[in-house]
Structure formats: structure tokens, C-alpha cells
Design an enzyme around this catalytic site. Structure first.
Site, mmCIF file in Angstrom:
data_model
loop_
_atom_site.group_PDB
_atom_site.id
_atom_site.type_symbol
_atom_site.label_atom_id
_atom_site.label_comp_id
_atom_site.label_asym_id
_atom_site.label_seq_id
_atom_site.Cartn_x
_atom_site.Cartn_y
_atom_site.Cartn_z
ATOM 1 N N PRO A 1 32.074 36.720 53.231
ATOM 2 C CA PRO A 1 31.471 37.647 52.264
ATOM 3 C C PRO A 1 30.326 36.987 51.503
ATOM 4 O O PRO A 1 30.211 35.757 51.461
ATOM 5 C CB PRO A 1 32.647 37.987 51.322
ATOM 6 C CG PRO A 1 33.879 37.601 52.062
ATOM 7 C CD PRO A 1 33.499 36.463 52.942
ATOM 8 N N PRO A 2 29.464 37.786 50.882
ATOM 9 C CA PRO A 2 28.352 37.211 50.101
ATOM 10 C C PRO A 2 28.862 36.374 48.934
ATOM 11 O O PRO A 2 29.847 36.717 48.281
ATOM 12 C CB PRO A 2 27.595 38.451 49.598
ATOM 13 C CG PRO A 2 28.004 39.554 50.510
ATOM 14 C CD PRO A 2 29.395 39.258 50.948
ATOM 15 N N THR B 1 30.124 33.285 48.925
ATOM 16 C CA THR B 1 31.263 32.390 49.137
ATOM 17 C C THR B 1 30.848 30.944 49.408
ATOM 18 O O THR B 1 31.719 30.074 49.484
ATOM 19 C CB THR B 1 32.129 32.892 50.303
ATOM 20 O OG1 THR B 1 31.297 33.159 51.440
ATOM 21 C CG2 THR B 1 32.857 34.163 49.910
ATOM 22 N N GLY B 2 29.573 30.675 49.561
ATOM 23 C CA GLY B 2 29.122 29.290 49.688
ATOM 24 C C GLY B 2 28.640 28.898 51.061
ATOM 25 O O GLY B 2 28.624 27.708 51.385
ATOM 26 N N GLU C 1 43.691 56.490 29.650
ATOM 27 C CA GLU C 1 43.928 55.057 29.857
ATOM 28 C C GLU C 1 45.374 54.682 29.543
ATOM 29 O O GLU C 1 45.943 53.806 30.198
ATOM 30 C CB GLU C 1 42.962 54.247 28.977
ATOM 31 C CG GLU C 1 41.494 54.506 29.246
ATOM 32 C CD GLU C 1 41.098 54.251 30.687
ATOM 33 O OE1 GLU C 1 41.772 53.449 31.359
ATOM 34 O OE2 GLU C 1 40.127 54.873 31.158
ATOM 35 N N HIS D 1 47.415 55.316 32.627
ATOM 36 C CA HIS D 1 47.334 54.210 33.593
ATOM 37 C C HIS D 1 48.287 53.077 33.188
ATOM 38 O O HIS D 1 49.039 52.545 34.026
ATOM 39 C CB HIS D 1 45.901 53.663 33.644
ATOM 40 C CG HIS D 1 44.948 54.527 34.389
ATOM 41 N ND1 HIS D 1 45.171 54.958 35.673
ATOM 42 C CD2 HIS D 1 43.730 55.038 34.025
ATOM 43 C CE1 HIS D 1 44.148 55.688 36.076
ATOM 44 N NE2 HIS D 1 43.261 55.760 35.085
#
Length: 659
Positions: A238-239, A241-242, A461, A464
Site C-alpha cells: 500500500p502507499p 509503507t516504505g 453518536e 453507536h
């Protein structure tokens, strides 16, 4: 070589473009000279003198130049002998004078000048000829026609000299180097500070790339047993991540030349440039072998061929990919060049690029787990002045699903928040505020909300929070807020458990908690609103994934329509029939409605606690896990009862005023 070293050998004169400018100046001066030479034998006169000459009958012809407001005066032959015209009569004897007028004058208004001449002719009964003409300069016209070509040639030579990078010119310059590689070369002499110590976590990926560096440093260690050095390694993940950071670490650690460029560097508007740059890149790498080539975002040129080519025309990107495939594993492949590449779209890459022999290794760089996040925090907190009591384990637990880039952003945002509050060091609360800022957006406390809307948001909320507290597998609650943040009017913050596999009951509990907001509106007001849009989007995606991807349903059974390769074999059509599509829609609706009714039942059974929680939320705007424990008691499903220290409390949030 002997010729070059002989001092007596005449050197080839260096080309200079100054002669272009010299030609332009010469043309301008020539225009001035020749244009004025035509009137070198002409005397200037005034309108009053011309009228006197005309009355005396000395003028044979007057030529009025309409575009320059000048008039040419031609005298009669007998008038040249008069004393008043003695100066011009001598000049008229010059052979080159020809049809040059004896006088020239500048007039003002054309109509007035013409009327004055007509009146004098009538009064004196003169037959003087009056003509009208426009003046054109052959030298000026020639200059204007040649000047654009001269300027174009001058600019062309100037650009070629600039592009070639020296006063000596050079054939073609950079305009002929368009097919050359744009790769940046790193070697042991280059100041590359990134090393493997700067890469936190990613232990498996680091071992793989460290071994690649070792292949080139000490190849005999591996080839002595008959093994072959891998030709390439693909970093997938994924973008953030290194992946690129790993490549920078390789550049810093390798004692071999390292060529770095992006996939888009091969793309150009000219046909054949991409393939030419690939050839030049590998030629440079082979000349400096052993070497490493790193191509970032390789999906820019490595997409599967034959897709979306409706025109049937030759695709420049495909030519570039074909050349890359040939260079990586063709007849002339050099095994001393290893190719590293990075992408977050491995599913769209061409199968020929992914096969063994080209990219022998595919290294998956996943999102960091809690232990790796702690290590990443340690790296990014080095330059930041933090409070001594800062707990890195706490920060790692508060950032589930964050990539390395996200964690770096959290650290930077926390430092900015602390500076904004004029603190001496960055505290735990600054990091919590930074996480909220990144995940939810900027607080908007001055947003205009009516009391009725605020009450609806509070109960939404609270719904939830109540349902998540009452269900076993829902993520534990961290805090609830009705302060608008980003595009949301309120939010419930959870600390999700990091799971490698998910069971149906876990997904159903999460869906039930997500539907708790709309269920609370239904229970308390017997009305529903548009505030549940994001909730409905989330549960619909989860239900569809259960049915069509994971096979977690009783209607369709153990079947999936997910294509992990990314190569859609069905094109624009669905991989199932219309009858199956109806079953899928029915099953998705059934799952969502069951969890909605389940949430309503839970809220009806705990209506008094729901009301108390909503009233406290209206009063404080932000409540925490401690508030829920005071109302509901200890959560019966918590496995770790002593985890309160890792959850933000009312005391920690109130240490400083909100931003």
C-alpha cells in the site's frame, strides 16, 4: 591522440553564435544607410518656401507621399539656373541623382496641404503636376522578410549551445539527447544518508533487499554452489509503507552504482523515446556493472498489454514495456545488473513482467503492526523534543492501520500543535490531537448547528457507543464527540483489534454497531435522517464483501467473484447471471436489515442508559470510555481489564484548552 597533444596543431575554431547578431545589426545599419542614401541629394524645405516656388512657376511636379506625410518637389529645368536654387542645381549634376527630387518637405494635414496647392495653381494659372504616391523601401521590406528567418536561426543555435552545456557547442545538444536515460546515479561517493538503520520494521523486506546488496558485493558466495543471482525484485504494498525508503536505504548501503528513476521518466510525447531511454539506461548500468537499477511506480509503463487499446494503434507505452522485458531477460542480458521496482498496483502489471527470470522476487511491504509502529515512532521522534513521560506503546496502540508515512505525519502534526500552544515539549495529548486531526479533519466548533440538529447528532453518536459496548466483537470505544470535524458532524472513535482473519460474527457485530446511529434516531424520535450516509455506505460494502468475496453466507454458499489477479476476464459484464444478481441483492439487504433490527432491540432494552449517555454528550460535547463505564459498568467482553492506562481520559484531554 598525437594530433591532440601537439601544441602546434591548429585548433578548430570554436563556433560562435555572435555572428548571427552581427548579421542582424548589419542589416539594420544597411537599411538606415541605403534608405537614407536615396535622399542624400535632396534639400529640405518648408511649406511656405514651396508655396513661393510654386507661385514663381519653378515647380514642375509635386509628388505627395500619403503614408509618410512628405512631399517631393521636382523643379523645372530652367528654374535650376536661378540663384535661389543654386545649391540644388549643383547636386542635380551628380550622375547618381537620377529621378531624385530637388526638395522634400514635411506637411501637416493632407487636405489643407492639397487645397493650398490647388488655390495657388488657380490664382497663377499653373500647369504644375500633382501626384499621389506611397513610399516603399526595398531595403526595409527585404529586412522585414529576412529578419524572422535570421531570428529563428539565431534562437536555434542559441538553444543548441545552451542544451549542449558549453561554449564549444556540440552537435545536436540535448535536443538530440531526448532518448537518453533520465536516471539519477548514486555511488559510494554520493552523499546518501539513508541506511537500513533508518528503516524501522519491515524486517522481512529488509532481509530481502540486504541480500540483494550482498549478491553484488560478494557474488562468489552464492555462485560457488551453482546458484544464480536474481535479476530483479518487485516491492509491492500500500502507499506510504516504505517501498521507496527501502530503495533509498539500498542506495545508501550498496557499494555499487545505483540508478534511480520513476516509471513516468520513460514516457514522452515522441514515438520511440521510451524504448530508447530503456536501452540507454541498461547500457549505462552494464558499463558500470555490477549495478542496481531502481524504477519507482513501475506501473506507469508496466501495465498489462492489450488492455483498453480500442483504436488498435501502436502504443508507445507497450513499446517501452517490450524493450524493458527484453533488457531484463533477453539474449543480451547482463547478470551483473539487478532491477528493483516499486508499485502499489501489482494487480495491473503485465504477467510477462512478473514472471521468474525478470522479477524473481516479489517482496510484499505490508502496513506495520503494533510492534513495527513503535519502531517507526522511535525513528520519527528522534528530531522531536518530547515529554519524558511519553509512552511509545500507547502511541502505537492509538494508530492502528497507519502506514509509515501516516506516522511521520502524526509526529510532525503533533510538533506543530505543541508549538501552536507554546509548549516546551510535545506531550501525549498533542499526539492524540494530531491523530484526531489527521483521521477526522480540522475541528469546526463555530459551525452553526440548531439545537434540534445537535440533539439528533448526540443521540446518533450515543447509539453507536451503546451498541458497540453491548456487542462482543465490536471494536472497543475510545471516545465520542459531537464537535464537527472535517465533513462529519460527530464521530465515535474506536480502537479496532488487529486481526489476521475475520469471522462472520465479528463482521456482523461491527455492522450492528455501525447501524446503531440510525437505530437510535428511530428509537428516540421515530424518524431517520441523512446523517447515516457514511454508516450505510460502510455496512453495504461489508455485506457485499461477505456475500460476493468471502463466501460468508448461506444463500450462495462457498463461492467468490473476486479476481485477485486484476485481469477481468469478463470485460464489462458481470461474472454471474441476473438470477444470481437478484440473490446477491436480496442477501445483502437481509444481512443489513437483520443487524439494524438487532441494534434497535439493544437500544430499546437500554433506552434509559442511551438517554443518559446522550444528555452527558450534549453537556460535555466529548466523552470517553470512563463515562461509558460509569453508565453501563465494565464491558463484559473486555479481555484486558487493566488497559485503561492506554485510553485517553477526561483528565488528559482537559490538560490544555482545545485548539
Amino acid at each position: 591522440m598525437a594530433r591532440e597533444n601537439n601544441p602546434n596543431t591548429p585548433k578548430k575554431p570554436r563556433f560562435s553564435s555572435w555572428w548571427i547578431y552581427g548579421v542582424i545589426i548589419a542589416l539594420i545599419l544597411g537599411f538606415q544607410f541605403f534608405g537614407s542614401a536615396a535622399f542624400s541629394n535632396t534639400e529640405k524645405t518648408t511649406t511656405s518656401e514651396m508655396q513661393e516656388f510654386l507661385r514663381n512657376g519653378d515647380i514642375d511636379k509635386i509628388v505627395i507621399i500619403t503614408n509618410t506625410r512628405k512631399a517631393k518637389i521636382f523643379l523645372k529645368q530652367e528654374a535650376l539656373s536661378k540663384e535661389i536654387h543654386k545649391g540644388v542645381s549643383e547636386k542635380s549634376l551628380i550622375p547618381s541623382a537620377g529621378m531624385v527630387p530637388q526638395y522634400i518637405l514635411d506637411y501637416g494635414d493632407l487636405q489643407i496641404f492639397q487645397n493650398e496647392i490647388s488655390d495657388i495653381k488657380k490664382e497663377n494659372n499653373l500647369d504644375t503636376i500633382v501626384e499621389f504616391d506611397t513610399e516603399s523601401n526595398i531595403f526595409g521590406d527585404l529586412l522585414l522578410s529576412l529578419l524572422p528567418f535570421v531570428l529563428i536561426i539565431g534562437i536555434w543555435i542559441y538553444l543548441m549551445r545552451r542544451m549542449s552545456g558549453g561554449a564549444g557547442g556540440g552537435a545536436g545538444g540535448q535536443i538530440f539527447n531526448i532518448g537518453k536515460s533520465k536516471a539519477k546515479l548514486f555511488d559510494e561517493k554520493t552523499d546518501t544518508r539513508t541506511s537500513f538503520k533508518d528503516v524501522a520494521g519491515l524486517e522481512g523486506a529488509k532481509e530481502e533487499v540486504q541480500e540483494i546488496v550482498e549478491f553484488l558485493r560478494n557474488p562468489d558466495k552464492y555462485t560457488s554452489l551453482g546458484g544464480k543471482i536474481p535479476k530483479g525484485a518487485l516491492l509491492v504494498g500500500p502507499p506510504g509503507t516504505g517501498k521507496t525508503l527501502l530503495a533509498k536505504a539500498v542506495a545508501g548501503e550498496a557499494k555499487v552504482p545505483f540508478f534511480s528513476l520513476s516509471g513516468s521518466d520513460f514516457v514522452e510525447m515522441f514515438v520511440g523515446v521510451g524504448a530508447s531511454r530503456v536501452r540507454d539506461l541498461f547500457k549505462q548500468a552494464k558499463d558500470k556493472s555490477p549495478a542496481i537499477i531502481f524504477i519507482d511506480e513501475i506501473d506507469a509503463i508496466g501495465r498489462a498489454r492489450g488492455k483498453n487499446n480500442f483504436t488498435g494503434s501502436n502504443d508507445e507505452r507497450e513499446n517501452t514495456l517490450n524493450q524493458l522485458l527484453t533488457e531484463m531477460d533477453g539474449f543480451g542480458t547482463n547478470t551483473n545488473v539487478i532491477v528493483l521496482a516499486a508499485t502499489n498496483r501489482a494487480d495491473v502489471l503485465d504477467k510477462a513482467l512478473m514472471r521468474a527470470g525478470r522479477f524473481d522476487r516479489q517482496i510484499y511491504v505490508d502496513l506495520p503492526d503494533i510492534r513495527e509502529r513503535k519502531e517507526i515512532f522511535e525513528v520519527h521522534l528522534r528530531p522531536i523534543k518530547t515529554a519524558e513521560t511519553l509512552d511509545l506503546d500507547f502511541l502505537a496502540k492509538q494508530t492502528p492501520g497507519f502506514s509509515g508515512a501516516d506516522i511521520a505525519n502524526v509526529c510532525n502534526e503533533a510538533a506543530l500543535i505543541a508549538a501552536r500552544k507554546e509548549r516546551k515539549a510535545v506531550t501525549k495529548q498533542d499526539f492524540l490531537d494530531a491523530v484526531d486531526r489527521i483521521v477526522g479533519g480540522l475541528e469546526k466548533k463555530n459551525k452553526i448547528i440548531t439545537p434540534e440538529e445537535k440533539k439528533t447528532i448526540a443521540y446518533h453518536e450515543a447509539g453507536h457507543a451503546t451498541v458497540s459496548w453491548m456487542t462482543e466483537h465490536a471494536a472497543p470505544l475510545v471516545k465520542v464527540t459531537i464537535v464537527p470535524r472535517g465533513q462529519s458532524l460527530g464521530a465515535a472513535w474506536y480502537l479496532p483489534e488487529e486481526r489476521l482473519i475475520v469471522r462472520p460474527e465479528q463482521m456482523l457485530d461491527e455492522m450492528c454497531a455501525t447501524m446503531g446511529g440510525r437505530a437510535a434516531e428511530k428509537v428516540m424520535f421515530d424518524k431517520i435522517s441523512t446523517g447515516a450516509l457514511s454508516d450505510l455506505e460502510k455496512v453495504t460494502k461489508q455485506a457485499r464483501a461477505m456475500v460476493t468475496i468471502y463466501g460468508l453466507n448461506d444463500t450462495l454458499g462457498n463461492i467468490t467473484y473476486y479476481d485477485s489477479s486484476g485481469q477481468n476476464e469478463y470485460g464489462f459484464s458481470k461474472p454471474y447471471s441476473e438470477e444470481t444478481a437478484q440473490k446477491i441483492d436480496t442477501e445483502i439487504s437481509k444481512i443489513i436489515e437483520e443487524q439494524y433490527q438487532r441494534a434497535i432491540k439493544l437500544l430499546i432494552d437500554n433506552k434509559d442508559k442511551l438517554t443518559e449517555l446522550a444528555e452527558r454528550l450534549l453537556e460535555k460535547e466529548v466523552i470517553f470510555k470512563d463515562d461509558l463505564e460509569k453508565i453501563f459498568g465494565k464491558r463484559p467482553f473486555d479481555k484486558n481489564e487493566n488497559n485503561d492506562s492506554n485510553t485517553p481520559t477526561e483528565e488528559t484531554i482537559n490538560e490544555t484548552p482545545s485548539i
